[in-house]
Design an enzyme around this catalytic site. Structure first.
Site, PDB file in Angstrom:
ATOM      1  N   LYS A 126      -4.539  -8.844  -6.402  1.00  0.00           N
ATOM      2  CA  LYS A 126      -5.852  -9.179  -5.829  1.00  0.00           C
ATOM      3  C   LYS A 126      -6.900  -8.148  -6.269  1.00  0.00           C
ATOM      4  CE  LYS A 126      -5.934  -6.892  -1.340  1.00  0.00           C
ATOM      5  NZ  LYS A 126      -6.416  -6.875   0.015  1.00  0.00           N
ATOM      6  N   LYS A 162       0.816  -1.211   0.000  1.00  0.00           N
ATOM      7  CA  LYS A 162       0.000   0.000   0.000  1.00  0.00           C
ATOM      8  C   LYS A 162       0.853   1.265   0.000  1.00  0.00           C
ATOM      9  CE  LYS A 162      -4.396  -1.544   1.878  1.00  0.00           C
ATOM     10  NZ  LYS A 162      -5.499  -1.200   2.773  1.00  0.00           N
ATOM     11  N   LYS A 213     -11.161  -2.998  -3.741  1.00  0.00           N
ATOM     12  CA  LYS A 213     -12.091  -1.892  -3.913  1.00  0.00           C
ATOM     13  C   LYS A 213     -11.363  -0.576  -4.097  1.00  0.00           C
ATOM     14  CE  LYS A 213     -13.786  -2.728   0.715  1.00  0.00           C
ATOM     15  NZ  LYS A 213     -12.714  -2.619   1.697  1.00  0.00           N
TER      16      LYS A 213
HETATM   17  P1  AMP Z   1     -10.875  -5.123   2.907  1.00  0.00           P
HETATM   18  O1  AMP Z   1     -11.514  -4.892   1.575  1.00  0.00           O
HETATM   19  O2  AMP Z   1      -9.392  -4.975   2.837  1.00  0.00           O
HETATM   20  O3  AMP Z   1     -11.517  -4.352   4.003  1.00  0.00           O
HETATM   21  O4  AMP Z   1     -11.125  -6.648   3.244  1.00  0.00           O
HETATM   22  C1  AMP Z   1     -12.283  -7.162   3.883  1.00  0.00           C
HETATM   23  C2  AMP Z   1     -12.269  -8.668   3.837  1.00  0.00           C
HETATM   24  O5  AMP Z   1     -12.355  -9.124   2.480  1.00  0.00           O
HETATM   25  C3  AMP Z   1     -10.994  -9.303   4.400  1.00  0.00           C
HETATM   26  O6  AMP Z   1     -11.341 -10.498   5.071  1.00  0.00           O
HETATM   27  C4  AMP Z   1     -10.181  -9.616   3.180  1.00  0.00           C
HETATM   28  O7  AMP Z   1      -9.297 -10.693   3.372  1.00  0.00           O
HETATM   29  C5  AMP Z   1     -11.270  -9.984   2.186  1.00  0.00           C
HETATM   30  N1  AMP Z   1     -10.829  -9.712   0.815  1.00  0.00           N
HETATM   31  C6  AMP Z   1     -10.511  -8.500   0.306  1.00  0.00           C
HETATM   32  N2  AMP Z   1     -10.151  -8.604  -0.998  1.00  0.00           N
HETATM   33  C7  AMP Z   1     -10.245  -9.933  -1.299  1.00  0.00           C
HETATM   34  C8  AMP Z   1     -10.005 -10.684  -2.492  1.00  0.00           C
HETATM   35  N3  AMP Z   1      -9.611 -10.097  -3.626  1.00  0.00           N
HETATM   36  N4  AMP Z   1     -10.201 -12.026  -2.452  1.00  0.00           N
HETATM   37  C9  AMP Z   1     -10.613 -12.630  -1.295  1.00  0.00           C
HETATM   38  N5  AMP Z   1     -10.848 -11.964  -0.152  1.00  0.00           N
HETATM   39  C10 AMP Z   1     -10.673 -10.634  -0.140  1.00  0.00           C
END
Ligand code: AMP
Ligand code: TRP
Length: 332
Positions: A194, A111, A197
């Site tokens: 990955k 990041k 968002k």
């Molecule tokens: P975040 O978007 O970083 O707040 O992530 C929220 C949850 O979604 C966490 O448990 C992450 O591990 C999961 N997550 C985020 N992006 C992915 C992705 N591309 N594939 C699988 N899990 C994801």
């Protein structure tokens, strides 16, 4: 009953990666666990958020979680910034975690990128706050996507060092729950990155509020290679984009990847992408419709979150008060 904690950042609209890697598992775990789910707005501001958009995103993330089936009557759904215990415990953990531990975190390196000197200090200590989120409730299992594994190992290191330094057996061990064939959904534009968002390209992801046409177009344009789909898993080696699309299909159809290849192997990507788009639309459109219904009455979403914050604080406040006594704060 095992206590579960997990969180998601309101730094944009939830993606298909969030859904398959996390939210869907959160919903399933509600049957047999005590679940505490949190929209982690304190984590989101480790990177710049425009205040007006941010407030809207936060409410929308809560609405998405409700639309996906999080049940705030049997479990707890709330905003991280509404429960002071998170920031209080995080400060203590800032003094337990070592700089060398944080220097190893790959998410910070990703990041912060090249401009590390200009990253916020919050982004650097982000994993300490995440450890506090979980341990303020003494939760023992945390459902997350694969990308969060390293942060949970660090949380366990913090818990152990705290127990050791203060000569107590207070914080439990945390078990990561990394479930399903799509614990790591990749970008539609680059199978080695990955799906996120916060990716600048909207074409790289499926948002949970995308309409049917947008979903179909994004999948049609998804990067692939010229070979047809293989009939067996070995044929996916070194083909990250193909593997990703097969994984998404398998997760949404509740199949394993072998069975997807048995059904679709030999086809070109044109036909497979069409089948995939139909499946994604079928699974996501009810969620989008339900999210809109919640957002039509934002006060009802706020009421759910306010109630959740009260119940969360009732668990976390006494735990953090006990930690403060162990540390030696007089508390007068
Ligand atoms: P975040 O978007 O970083 O707040 O992530 C929220 C949850 O979604 C966490 O448990 C992450 O591990 C999961 N997550 C985020 N992006 C992915 C992705 N591309 N594939 C699988 N899990 C994801
Ligand atoms: N760091 C997690 C992510 O970006 C979000 C998060 C914050 C979290 N606190 C948490 C996940 C506690 C699980 C438990 O995905």
């Amino acid at each position: 009953m095992q206590r579960i904690f997990s969180g998601i950042q309101p730094s944009g609209v939830a993606t298909l990666g969030n859904y398959l890697g996390a939210i869907r598992n959160w919903v399933a775990l509600q049957d047999e666990h005590e679940c505490i789910y949190c929209v982690v707005d304190l984590h989101a501001i480790t990177e710049w958020q425009n205040p007006k958009d941010f407030a809207q995103q936060t409410r929308e993330m809560a609405a998405v979680l409700l639309a996906c089936g999080i049940d705030p009557t049997r479990h707890i759904l709330f905003l991280q910034s509404s429960v002071r215990a998170h920031a209080q415990l995080a400060w203590i953990f800032n003094c337990v975690a070592r700089i060398g531990w944080l220097n190893r975190m790959t998410q910070f390196k990703d990041k912060a990128g090249k401009n590390r000197e200009n990253a916020s200090t919050g982004l650097y200590v982000y994993p300490n706050l995440m450890a506090a989120d979980i341990l303020a409730y003494k939760a023992t299992a945390v459902p997350v996507g694969e990308d969060q594994r390293q942060h949970l190992e660090l949380a366990n290191d913090i818990a152990q060092k705290f127990n050791h330094d203060y000569g107590v057996d207070f914080f439990p061990n945390i078990q990561p729950l990394i479930l399903g064939v799509a614990a790591r959904v990749m970008s539609l534009r680059d199978g080695t990155k990955k799906m996120s968002k916060s990716d600048p390209s909207d074409q790289s992801r499926i948002n949970l509020n995308d309409d049917a046409d947008t979903i179909a177009l994004k999948i049609r344009r998804a990067k692939t290679d010229p070979e047809p789909l293989p009939s067996e898993m070995e044929g996916l080696a070194n083909r990250p984009e193909a593997r990703n699309l097969v994984g998404i299909y398998a997760a949404l159809a509740d199949m394993d990847a072998d069975s997807v290849l048995r059904d679709h192997g030999g086809k070109g990507f044109g036909a497979f992408k069409e089948a995939l788009a139909a499946l994604v639309v079928d699974r996501l459109s009810p969620i989008a419709a339900e999210t809109r219904r919640y957002l039509a009455d934002p006060a009802s979403v706020d009421a759910v979150l306010r109630d959740g914050a009260g119940r969360a604080a009732a668990i976390a406040d006494p735990i953090v008060a006990e930690v403060e006594r162990m540390v030696g704060f007089i508390g007068v």
